[in-house]
Design a protein around this motif. Structure first.
Motif, PDB file in Angstrom:
ATOM      1  N   ILE A 643      37.670  74.598 -10.176  1.00 16.21           N
ATOM      2  CA  ILE A 643      37.963  75.493  -9.062  1.00 16.21           C
ATOM      3  C   ILE A 643      36.644  76.011  -8.520  1.00 16.21           C
ATOM      4  N   GLY A 644      36.436  75.874  -7.215  1.00 15.56           N
ATOM      5  CA  GLY A 644      35.210  76.341  -6.588  1.00 15.56           C
ATOM      6  C   GLY A 644      35.512  77.351  -5.501  1.00 15.56           C
ATOM      7  N   GLU A 645      34.869  78.525  -5.571  1.00 18.19           N
ATOM      8  CA  GLU A 645      35.140  79.596  -4.614  1.00 18.19           C
ATOM      9  C   GLU A 645      33.850  80.259  -4.156  1.00 18.19           C
ATOM     10  N   GLN A 646      33.847  80.697  -2.904  1.00 15.39           N
ATOM     11  CA  GLN A 646      32.812  81.606  -2.440  1.00 15.39           C
ATOM     12  C   GLN A 646      33.178  83.016  -2.894  1.00 15.39           C
ATOM     13  N   ASP A 647      32.199  83.915  -2.874  1.00 17.40           N
ATOM     14  CA  ASP A 647      32.472  85.285  -3.294  1.00 17.40           C
ATOM     15  C   ASP A 647      33.449  86.002  -2.367  1.00 17.40           C
ATOM     16  N   ASN A 648      33.583  85.501  -1.122  1.00 20.76           N
ATOM     17  CA  ASN A 648      34.536  86.127  -0.202  1.00 20.76           C
ATOM     18  C   ASN A 648      35.956  85.597  -0.383  1.00 20.76           C
ATOM     19  N   GLY A 649      36.140  84.721  -1.369  1.00 19.92           N
ATOM     20  CA  GLY A 649      37.469  84.208  -1.663  1.00 19.92           C
ATOM     21  C   GLY A 649      37.776  82.859  -1.056  1.00 19.92           C
ATOM     22  N   ASP A 650      36.957  82.393  -0.086  1.00 16.97           N
ATOM     23  CA  ASP A 650      37.166  81.069   0.498  1.00 16.97           C
ATOM     24  C   ASP A 650      36.843  79.998  -0.540  1.00 16.97           C
ATOM     25  N   LEU A 652      35.505  76.338  -1.897  1.00 18.73           N
ATOM     26  CA  LEU A 652      34.417  75.413  -1.568  1.00 18.73           C
ATOM     27  C   LEU A 652      34.996  74.049  -1.194  1.00 18.73           C
ATOM     28  N   PRO A 653      34.314  73.310  -0.318  1.00 17.71           N
ATOM     29  CA  PRO A 653      34.797  71.974   0.051  1.00 17.71           C
ATOM     30  C   PRO A 653      34.453  70.934  -1.000  1.00 17.71           C
ATOM     31  N   LEU A 654      35.136  69.790  -0.905  1.00 18.04           N
ATOM     32  CA  LEU A 654      34.872  68.612  -1.734  1.00 18.04           C
ATOM     33  C   LEU A 654      34.950  68.909  -3.228  1.00 18.04           C
ATOM     34  N   GLN A 689      46.025  68.921  -4.105  1.00 20.10           N
ATOM     35  CA  GLN A 689      44.865  69.782  -3.927  1.00 20.10           C
ATOM     36  C   GLN A 689      45.133  70.701  -2.736  1.00 20.10           C
ATOM     37  N   ASN A 690      45.483  71.941  -3.055  1.00 23.82           N
ATOM     38  CA  ASN A 690      45.739  72.917  -1.995  1.00 23.82           C
ATOM     39  C   ASN A 690      44.701  74.028  -1.956  1.00 23.82           C
ATOM     40  N   ARG A 691      43.659  73.896  -2.790  1.00 22.06           N
ATOM     41  CA  ARG A 691      42.528  74.831  -2.718  1.00 22.06           C
ATOM     42  C   ARG A 691      41.449  74.156  -1.870  1.00 22.06           C
ATOM     43  N   THR A 692      41.499  74.352  -0.569  1.00 16.75           N
ATOM     44  CA  THR A 692      40.666  73.579   0.349  1.00 16.75           C
ATOM     45  C   THR A 692      39.639  74.454   1.063  1.00 16.75           C
ATOM     46  N   GLY A 693      38.532  73.805   1.464  1.00 13.57           N
ATOM     47  CA  GLY A 693      37.498  74.471   2.236  1.00 13.57           C
ATOM     48  C   GLY A 693      37.939  74.706   3.670  1.00 13.57           C
ATOM     49  N   LEU A 694      37.055  75.353   4.448  1.00 14.83           N
ATOM     50  CA  LEU A 694      37.416  75.783   5.795  1.00 14.83           C
ATOM     51  C   LEU A 694      37.781  74.623   6.711  1.00 14.83           C
ATOM     52  N   PHE A 695      37.111  73.492   6.597  1.00 14.11           N
ATOM     53  CA  PHE A 695      37.395  72.373   7.507  1.00 14.11           C
ATOM     54  C   PHE A 695      38.110  71.231   6.790  1.00 14.11           C
ATOM     55  N   GLU A 696      38.790  71.561   5.695  1.00 16.24           N
ATOM     56  CA  GLU A 696      39.556  70.569   4.966  1.00 16.24           C
ATOM     57  C   GLU A 696      41.055  70.816   5.128  1.00 16.24           C
ATOM     58  N   THR A 697      41.841  69.785   4.868  1.00 14.75           N
ATOM     59  CA  THR A 697      43.295  69.912   4.810  1.00 14.75           C
ATOM     60  C   THR A 697      43.760  69.636   3.385  1.00 14.75           C
ATOM     61  N   GLU A 698      44.950  70.057   3.078  1.00 13.24           N
ATOM     62  CA  GLU A 698      45.495  69.830   1.742  1.00 13.24           C
ATOM     63  C   GLU A 698      45.746  68.342   1.517  1.00 13.24           C
ATOM     64  N   THR A 699      45.697  67.949   0.241  1.00  6.73           N
ATOM     65  CA  THR A 699      45.876  66.536  -0.117  1.00  6.73           C
ATOM     66  C   THR A 699      47.009  66.403  -1.129  1.00  6.73           C
ATOM     67  N   ALA A 700      47.917  65.480  -0.862  1.00  7.43           N
ATOM     68  CA  ALA A 700      49.051  65.259  -1.770  1.00  7.43           C
ATOM     69  C   ALA A 700      48.593  64.541  -3.038  1.00  7.43           C
ATOM     70  N   GLY A 701      49.302  64.811  -4.122  1.00  8.45           N
ATOM     71  CA  GLY A 701      48.983  64.165  -5.388  1.00  8.45           C
ATOM     72  C   GLY A 701      49.491  62.728  -5.433  1.00  8.45           C
ATOM     73  N   TYR A 702      49.093  62.018  -6.477  1.00  4.43           N
ATOM     74  CA  TYR A 702      49.483  60.609  -6.625  1.00  4.43           C
ATOM     75  C   TYR A 702      49.224  60.184  -8.061  1.00  4.43           C
ATOM     76  N   SER A 703      49.775  59.032  -8.434  1.00 11.42           N
ATOM     77  CA  SER A 703      49.553  58.454  -9.757  1.00 11.42           C
ATOM     78  C   SER A 703      49.175  56.986  -9.607  1.00 11.42           C
ATOM     79  N   LEU A 704      48.193  56.549 -10.393  1.00 14.33           N
ATOM     80  CA  LEU A 704      47.714  55.167 -10.338  1.00 14.33           C
ATOM     81  C   LEU A 704      47.841  54.535 -11.718  1.00 14.33           C
ATOM     82  N   LEU A 705      48.438  53.349 -11.754  1.00 12.54           N
ATOM     83  CA  LEU A 705      48.617  52.601 -12.997  1.00 12.54           C
ATOM     84  C   LEU A 705      47.596  51.462 -13.047  1.00 12.54           C
TER      85      LEU A 705
END
Length: 761
Positions: A643-650, A652-654, A689-705
């Motif tokens: 989990i990556g956060e700025q001190d203002n609560g936003d 972090l990206p990527l 992934q719903n903890r996203t940076g300012l210019f990011e969108t949420e990403t759905a999960g998936y499973s790979l075999l």
């Protein structure tokens, strides 16, 4: 009297240069039967041998002093053994049977110890494991390590991410020297091939004590393949086919070793078409072709070890922008980048009576070119006064067809000198100096970063204290960096970016303790600081180019990033299973990030570099079951969270999404014809992934075999190797949160089946 004096002098000389031998036997601790073929490695000076049919070994031509052996054999726990010459007598070493895989020496830490003895937790993955994963690139393979992921641009360009930090916050070492290849750009890959790499070690967390600036997030340490055993010559070759990209890869190497000299050479060629997604569409211009050539010469005697290596890696990779033309062509398509990466390294070790000196020197040349559609300004037959005024500007803006729009030459000379003091009781101490001289020069019209010079210098001291159940390690370091850049003009906006001269410095330290709570339960606690000086892109950028889709504005007033991390690791292991938990908290002052301004220049969104304090926290949990007596069966599970956060609560990206990977694999017992056979099946589940940076969108999960199967077939003196691997077997259509193609809605690769065939003799 003359004869007496001469005799005393002769005695003193012969005593000072007396040669000794270390003789010993390796036995099974339970049965006391000899262990045949056990590997014996002398640490300093570096020597190796194996035990005979009676379990015995001999190491000749040693001087008086303290020595350390590492003894390993399949089916036994790896051990270290200390002794002193003269007076050691015959060494009697007992190995304990275990189902745990043989340990190897960790090279990326200063005292080169086994991981079980190391104060710092270091992850390690072998070349064989990379090959079993069926991936087509080195960066894809290392994402199998818990806590390590990859930022990708298609299948050809990838950058390692360690616990949410990447680019200039993760330092990469190859051939023992610091890799510099314009790593500031997200779309800039490693410029390395997995060919000729024996293993990969990962330090997760600040390692500035050992490596200086840019090791704030961790270190990716690539160990080159070893030379052949003394007196032997080895040749191997293999080829592989990848179904998804209709890709082809060929690799061949030869190496030979005499009593003192060693030689090796290895070549690799790979070519791939555009990859296909799970829904059957090909992602236009993700094709790539590359070749890699490595060579090495080594020399060893009683007092010196030298290792001279050279690597040229050349790759041509498309820069994808859309799903358009559907083709399996492997020909170049605009836009694309061509990167040539040269690494020349010299690793020297000088051995004295009880101390040693390591001197590493590296020269690197990175030639990065980007090609795009040629620009031609068209005017009517009437030339007015305004056209005349802009004539000079248009000459700068255009570039001829076939000429690169961007070309940067980066030259780096780095050095690393460490002196290992004689051991005093239970203390081992190292002092050292490190640094580099670097220059960047632009050769084309488009400029991402200016012509510049960078100078680094660092001084460090670290010590290790060993007790029976406790190990302590601590150190301090001071670093200085100077950056001088020239002024340049952005011709698109007619903006002058001024020259820059900045100096940065930082003090850093680390303290760690390892405690063997019981014979099976180990804990490690590490506290460390790290720093990163802002790079040229962050300080001086003003412009955009293919692959970024944004206009970046640098900030010449940026300060050092400085971080403080605490890391706690717990590990329990016995003959049936291993379980580990590793948690961390990483506070970063002056974290540098890109922030959208809401403006547009040249139809690109404008981003500026800013700084705020930030924090990252999380960890990894692992389980490995190998039930005795079913030692051939392995069940592994690894969970990771960052989990990556700025001190203002936003947020972090990527930052990679949390994930869990479950693997079941089996080692099939060797027969007369088949050996080293294995079969594996793994499922990697990535959460939303719903903890996203300012210019990011949420990403759905998936499973790979994924799956893998392979074996070696003995045909007289030739060993034939066959490997079959499959990734994303269910042909899942998904998008990784760390894919740079995510903003365009472009999925990652679909099903890929790879078949590899090789031989060795």
């Amino acid at each position: 009297m003359k004869n007496i004096i001469f005799g005393l002098l002769l005695l003193a000389v012969t005593t000072g240069y007396s040669q000794y031998s270390a003789k010993g036997i390796v036995i099974d601790a339970n049965t006391e039967q000899p262990v045949i073929g056990a590997a014996i490695q002398l640490q300093k000076p570096e020597r190796s041998t194996i035990t005979s049919l009676s379990g015995e070994f001999t190491l000749n031509n040693l001087t008086a002093g303290n020595y350390s052996l590492v003894i390993s054999s399949l089916g036994y726990g790896t051990q270290t053994y200390q002794f002193e010459l003269p007076g050691a007598g015959e060494l009697k070493i007992k190995l304990f049977p275990t189902a745990i895989e043989m340990e190897e020496i960790i090279v990326s830490t200063p005292f080169h110890q086994l991981q079980s003895e190391n104060v710092m937790k270091v992850e390690r993955i072998t070349r064989e494991s990379l090959e079993r994963s069926g991936t087509s690139s080195l960066t894809e393979g290392i994402s199998e390590i818990a806590g390590v992921e990859t930022i990708t641009t298609g299948t050809s360009i990838g950058k390692p991410v360690i616990r949410g930090l990447s680019s200039n916050r993760v330092l990469v070492y190859a051939q023992g020297v610091r890799l510099e290849n314009q790593q500031f750009g997200d779309e800039h890959g490693l410029g390395l091939s997995s060919s000729g790499i024996e293993s990969v070690e990962v330090i997760k967390g600040p390692a500035s004590l050992l490596y200086g600036s840019d090791a704030l997030g961790g270190v990716l340490y690539l160990n080159p393949e070893r030379f052949a055993p003394q007196g032997e010559t080895e040749f191997d070759a293999e080829t592989a086919y990848y179904s998804n990209t209709e890709g082809f890869e060929a690799n061949a190497g030869v190496k030979t070793s005499a009593e003192k000299f060693n030689f090796l050479v290895r070549g690799n060629l790979a070519t791939h078409s555009d990859y296909e997604t799970g829904d059957g569409r090909r992602v236009t211009n993700t094709r790539f072709t590359g070749y890699d050539l490595k060579g090495g010469v080594g020399y060893r005697d009683e007092n010196y070890k030298g290792d001279l290596r050279y690597n040229i890696n050349s790759s041509t990779a498309g820069i994808p922008e859309e799903i358009g033309i559907q083709s399996t062509s492997k020909s170049k398509m605009l836009p694309y980048q061509k990167v040539d990466n040269h690494i020349l390294s010299l690793d020297n070790s000088f051995y004295f009576d009880e101390s040693s000196l390591d001197v590493k020197i590296g020269y690197l040349f990175n030639n990065r070119k980007e090609f795009e559609d040629a620009h031609h300004e068209e005017h009517g037959h009437e030339e007015d006064h305004e056209h005349e005024e802009h004539e000079e500007h248009e000459e700068h803006e255009g570039h001829a067809e076939g000429e690169p729009a961007l070309e940067m030459h980066l030259e780096t000379l780095n050095y690393d000198v460490k002196y290992h003091f004689p051991a005093h009781g239970k203390f081992e101490t190292i002092v050292g100096v490190q640094g580099m001289f670097q220059s960047n020069e632009n050769m084309a019209e488009e400029i991402l970063i200016p012509d510049a010079r960078t100078t680094d210098a660092g001084v460090l001291a670290t010590t290790h204290y060993h007790l029976e159940k406790l190990d302590f390690q601590a150190g301090l370091r001071y670093d200085f960096r100077k950056i001088s850049s020239e002024a340049y003009e952005n011709h698109d906006t007619e903006t002058e970016v001024p020259a820059l001269e900045r100096e940065f410095n930082s003090y850093n330290g680390a303290f760690g303790v390892k405690m063997d709570i019981t014979s099976n339960f180990t804990s490690r606690l590490n506290l460390a600081t790290g720093f990163r000086a802002p790079n040229l892109a962050e300080l001086t950028s003003y412009g955009s180019h293919h692959g970024t889709n944004r206009f970046e504005i640098g900030n010449s007033d940026l300060e050092n990033e400085q971080n403080y991390q605490i890391d706690l690791a717990l590990e329990f292991r016995n003959q049936h299973f291993e379980v580990s938990a590793n948690g961390f908290y990483n506070a970063i002052n002056n974290y540098i990030f890109l922030n959208p301004t809401g403006e547009f220049i040249d139809e690109n969104s404008v981003f500026e570099y800013l700084q705020h304090d930030a924090k990252l926290y999380g960890g990894e949990v692992g389980l490995h079951i190998h039930p005795h007596p079913l030692d051939w069966l392995h069940l592994e599970s690894n969970y990771e969270l960052v989990i990556g956060e700025q001190d203002n609560g936003d947020y972090l990206p990527l930052i990679p999404a949390q994930s869990i990977q479950n693997t079941i694999w089996a080692e099939i017992a060797d027969g007369k014809t088949f050996k080293d056979a294995y079969v594996s099946l793994s499922l990697k589940s990535v959460f939303d992934q719903n903890r996203t940076g300012l210019f990011e969108t949420e990403t759905a999960g998936y499973s790979l075999l994924n799956t893998g199967i392979g074996t070696s077939i003995a045909l007289n003196s030739v060993e034939l190797q066959v490997k079959l691997a499959g990734t994303n077997l269910l042909d899942k259509t998904y998008i990784s949160h760390l894919s740079r193609l995510k903003p365009d809605g472009i999925p990652n690769m679909g099903r890929n089946i790879s078949l590899g065939v090789g031989f060795q003799f």
